[in-house]
Structure formats: structure tokens, C-alpha cells
Design a protein around this motif. Sequence first.
Motif: not given
Length: 69
Positions: A6-15, A55-60
Motif C-alpha cells: 500500500p505504501e509503494e502504491a501511494i508512491h507510484l500514484r504520486d509519481l 529520477d529514471g521515470c522522469v528522465a525517460t
Amino acid sequence: MTKPTPEEAIHLRDLFEDIVGAAWFNRNAMTERELLILILERHRDSGGDIEKLKDGCVATARERFSRLR
């Protein structure tokens, strides 16, 4: 692929929301779908390092989905 906690899902959603809300992002249904796939694939390979993932997702995403080319 393992299911995010659940914590990772929140980070993924926010990203995801941060990237699609960026002025440079060429937002449409196709780019949003491709971005989601990118984030989930990178998450699987990130080893839990959220900053590295971001960082990787934003760059790509800038390379692939920028309207400012």
C-alpha cells in the motif's frame, strides 16, 4: 511482477500524478497508459529505491512523452 505494498502504491500514484501534471508532459490517453506501464516496469526493477525510480521515470518520460521537443 509482485504486487506493490500500500505504501509503494501511494508512491507510484504520486509519481504518476506528478509526471502527468508537468507542463512538458504531452497528456493523452495513450501517453498516460504508456507512462503507467513505464512506472510499473521500473518499480519492479528498482529494488525499492523510490528516488532512483523517480529520477529514471522522469528522465525517460521527458524523452518519450515531452511536448517540448
